[in-house]
Scaffold this motif. Structure first.
Motif, mmCIF file in Angstrom:
data_model
loop_
_atom_site.group_PDB
_atom_site.id
_atom_site.type_symbol
_atom_site.label_atom_id
_atom_site.label_comp_id
_atom_site.label_asym_id
_atom_site.label_seq_id
_atom_site.Cartn_x
_atom_site.Cartn_y
_atom_site.Cartn_z
ATOM 1 N N GLY A 25 45.301 32.610 -113.873
ATOM 2 C CA GLY A 25 46.572 33.756 -114.004
ATOM 3 C C GLY A 25 47.471 33.965 -112.386
ATOM 4 O O GLY A 25 48.125 35.164 -112.078
ATOM 5 N N PHE A 26 47.428 32.796 -111.086
ATOM 6 C CA PHE A 26 48.078 33.333 -109.665
ATOM 7 C C PHE A 26 49.174 32.206 -110.389
ATOM 8 O O PHE A 26 49.534 30.897 -110.889
ATOM 9 N N ASP A 27 50.394 33.256 -109.304
ATOM 10 C CA ASP A 27 51.714 32.527 -109.808
ATOM 11 C C ASP A 27 51.768 31.141 -108.173
ATOM 12 O O ASP A 27 51.362 32.174 -107.568
ATOM 13 N N VAL A 28 51.598 30.204 -108.511
ATOM 14 C CA VAL A 28 51.825 28.975 -107.874
ATOM 15 C C VAL A 28 53.079 28.393 -107.202
ATOM 16 O O VAL A 28 53.701 28.611 -107.661
ATOM 17 N N VAL A 29 53.314 28.786 -105.872
ATOM 18 C CA VAL A 29 54.154 27.319 -105.176
ATOM 19 C C VAL A 29 54.280 26.793 -104.374
ATOM 20 O O VAL A 29 52.751 27.068 -104.039
ATOM 21 N N THR A 30 54.422 25.797 -104.196
ATOM 22 C CA THR A 30 53.942 24.514 -103.175
ATOM 23 C C THR A 30 54.556 24.142 -102.213
ATOM 24 O O THR A 30 55.716 24.314 -102.476
ATOM 25 N N ALA A 31 53.937 23.374 -101.137
ATOM 26 C CA ALA A 31 55.455 22.530 -100.065
ATOM 27 C C ALA A 31 54.142 21.441 -99.779
ATOM 28 O O ALA A 31 53.156 21.255 -100.194
ATOM 29 N N ALA A 32 55.464 20.659 -99.515
ATOM 30 C CA ALA A 32 54.739 19.073 -99.396
ATOM 31 C C ALA A 32 54.690 18.854 -97.779
ATOM 32 O O ALA A 32 54.166 17.876 -97.520
ATOM 33 N N SER A 33 55.150 19.922 -96.951
ATOM 34 C CA SER A 33 54.510 19.935 -95.337
ATOM 35 C C SER A 33 54.356 21.451 -94.704
ATOM 36 O O SER A 33 54.787 22.467 -95.248
ATOM 37 N N ALA A 34 54.545 21.644 -93.569
ATOM 38 C CA ALA A 34 54.161 22.041 -92.554
ATOM 39 C C ALA A 34 55.860 23.078 -92.954
ATOM 40 O O ALA A 34 55.785 24.427 -92.702
ATOM 41 N N GLU A 35 56.097 22.143 -92.165
ATOM 42 C CA GLU A 35 57.605 22.284 -91.835
ATOM 43 C C GLU A 35 58.771 22.823 -93.790
ATOM 44 O O GLU A 35 59.109 24.486 -93.202
ATOM 45 N N GLU A 36 58.558 21.972 -94.817
ATOM 46 C CA GLU A 36 58.447 23.071 -95.718
ATOM 47 C C GLU A 36 57.741 24.391 -96.261
ATOM 48 O O GLU A 36 58.497 25.721 -96.615
ATOM 49 N N CYS A 37 56.699 24.529 -95.903
ATOM 50 C CA CYS A 37 56.131 26.367 -96.148
ATOM 51 C C CYS A 37 56.857 26.489 -95.300
ATOM 52 O O CYS A 37 56.974 28.278 -95.952
ATOM 53 N N LEU A 38 56.624 26.339 -93.780
ATOM 54 C CA LEU A 38 57.505 27.566 -92.959
ATOM 55 C C LEU A 38 59.319 27.879 -93.528
ATOM 56 O O LEU A 38 59.209 29.497 -93.046
ATOM 57 N N LYS A 39 59.593 27.279 -93.992
ATOM 58 C CA LYS A 39 61.382 27.790 -94.505
ATOM 59 C C LYS A 39 60.435 28.212 -95.862
ATOM 60 O O LYS A 39 62.405 29.140 -95.563
ATOM 61 N N ARG A 40 59.806 27.970 -96.638
ATOM 62 C CA ARG A 40 59.937 28.980 -97.985
ATOM 63 C C ARG A 40 59.380 30.563 -97.480
ATOM 64 O O ARG A 40 59.020 30.609 -98.160
ATOM 65 N N LEU A 41 58.425 30.333 -96.379
ATOM 66 C CA LEU A 41 57.244 30.910 -96.343
ATOM 67 C C LEU A 41 58.139 32.365 -96.541
ATOM 68 O O LEU A 41 57.351 33.844 -97.338
ATOM 69 N N ASP A 42 58.897 33.108 -96.278
ATOM 70 C CA ASP A 42 60.134 34.169 -96.488
ATOM 71 C C ASP A 42 60.862 34.183 -97.196
ATOM 72 O O ASP A 42 60.479 36.088 -98.002
ATOM 73 N N GLU A 43 61.142 33.372 -98.299
ATOM 74 C CA GLU A 43 61.743 33.604 -99.050
ATOM 75 C C GLU A 43 60.309 33.669 -100.380
ATOM 76 O O GLU A 43 60.820 34.415 -101.122
ATOM 77 N N GLU A 44 59.763 32.712 -100.496
ATOM 78 C CA GLU A 44 58.687 32.999 -101.193
ATOM 79 C C GLU A 44 57.480 33.546 -100.879
ATOM 80 O O GLU A 44 57.195 34.573 -102.112
ATOM 81 N N ARG A 45 57.549 34.525 -100.098
ATOM 82 C CA ARG A 45 56.387 35.663 -99.750
ATOM 83 C C ARG A 45 54.872 35.650 -100.388
ATOM 84 O O ARG A 45 54.525 36.677 -100.755
ATOM 85 N N PRO A 46 54.205 34.726 -100.236
ATOM 86 C CA PRO A 46 53.398 34.400 -100.839
ATOM 87 C C PRO A 46 51.682 35.590 -100.490
ATOM 88 O O PRO A 46 52.304 35.932 -99.208
ATOM 89 N N ASP A 47 51.252 35.936 -101.371
ATOM 90 C CA ASP A 47 50.064 36.398 -101.000
ATOM 91 C C ASP A 47 49.186 36.080 -99.899
ATOM 92 O O ASP A 47 48.010 36.979 -99.788
ATOM 93 N N LEU A 48 48.640 34.644 -99.799
ATOM 94 C CA LEU A 48 47.609 33.661 -99.494
ATOM 95 C C LEU A 48 48.315 32.575 -99.350
ATOM 96 O O LEU A 48 49.063 31.621 -99.962
ATOM 97 N N VAL A 49 48.115 31.436 -98.241
ATOM 98 C CA VAL A 49 48.753 29.964 -98.159
ATOM 99 C C VAL A 49 47.144 29.314 -97.834
ATOM 100 O O VAL A 49 46.585 29.514 -97.089
ATOM 101 N N VAL A 50 46.569 28.441 -98.811
ATOM 102 C CA VAL A 50 46.202 27.101 -98.818
ATOM 103 C C VAL A 50 47.069 26.255 -97.712
ATOM 104 O O VAL A 50 48.015 25.411 -98.550
ATOM 105 N N LEU A 51 46.135 25.836 -97.067
ATOM 106 C CA LEU A 51 46.806 25.306 -96.458
ATOM 107 C C LEU A 51 46.044 23.604 -95.667
ATOM 108 O O LEU A 51 44.901 23.496 -94.765
ATOM 109 N N ASP A 52 46.263 22.612 -95.759
ATOM 110 C CA ASP A 52 45.942 21.203 -95.269
ATOM 111 C C ASP A 52 45.905 20.968 -93.939
ATOM 112 O O ASP A 52 47.222 22.080 -93.361
ATOM 113 N N ILE A 53 45.271 20.744 -93.747
ATOM 114 C CA ILE A 53 44.809 20.161 -91.915
ATOM 115 C C ILE A 53 46.306 19.082 -91.125
ATOM 116 O O ILE A 53 46.877 19.023 -91.187
#
Length: 129
Positions: A25-53
């Motif tokens: 039941g989650f709304d899920v968005v994905t990013a293939a890199s840290a850079e992509e995550c940061l670019k989309r962070l404000d646009e997508e406004r996730p409630d939580l980030v699951v982040l690979d190291i």
């Protein structure tokens, strides 16, 4: 419905996590890199980030610091195949740390627990699995 962002350089893992969390039941968005995550962070406004190291380019620990400086209330669950990073003081600010495995139960539990605590209000209260 909570929105989570899955950040992992492994395409198959992104797809698996996305499908699993969407079924819950989650709304899920994905990013293939840290850079992509940061670019989309404000646009997508996730409630939580699951982040690979360990990812090419910017690693997840640096990305987590940037996420927390831009959106301090967004909780971060580190999800790594390498348990050694758990001892790295840079990982201590994460809301949870999960070691990747074929069993997605610990990751699902960490995400649910962190969201129920309300993110940074419960930061450091529990470090998962």
């Amino acid at each position: 419905m909570s929105k989570i962002m899955i950040v992992d350089d492994e395409r198959n893992l992104r797809r698996l996590y996305s499908e699993e969390f969407a079924q819950e039941g989650f709304d899920v968005v994905t990013a293939a890199s840290a850079e992509e995550c940061l670019k989309r962070l404000d646009e997508e406004r996730p409630d939580l980030v699951v982040l690979d190291i360990r990812m090419p380019g910017m690693d997840g620990l640096e990305a987590m610091g940037r996420i927390m400086s831009r959106r301090p209330r967004v909780p971060v669950v580190l999800n790594s195949a390498y348990s050694v990073y758990r001892e790295n003081f840079l990982s201590w600010t994460a809301d949870a740390y999960v070691v990747k495995s074929s069993d997605l139960g610990p990751l699902r539990s960490a995400v649910s627990s962190v969201l129920s605590r309300g993110g940074d209000a419960g930061r450091h209260a529990a470090r998962a699995v």
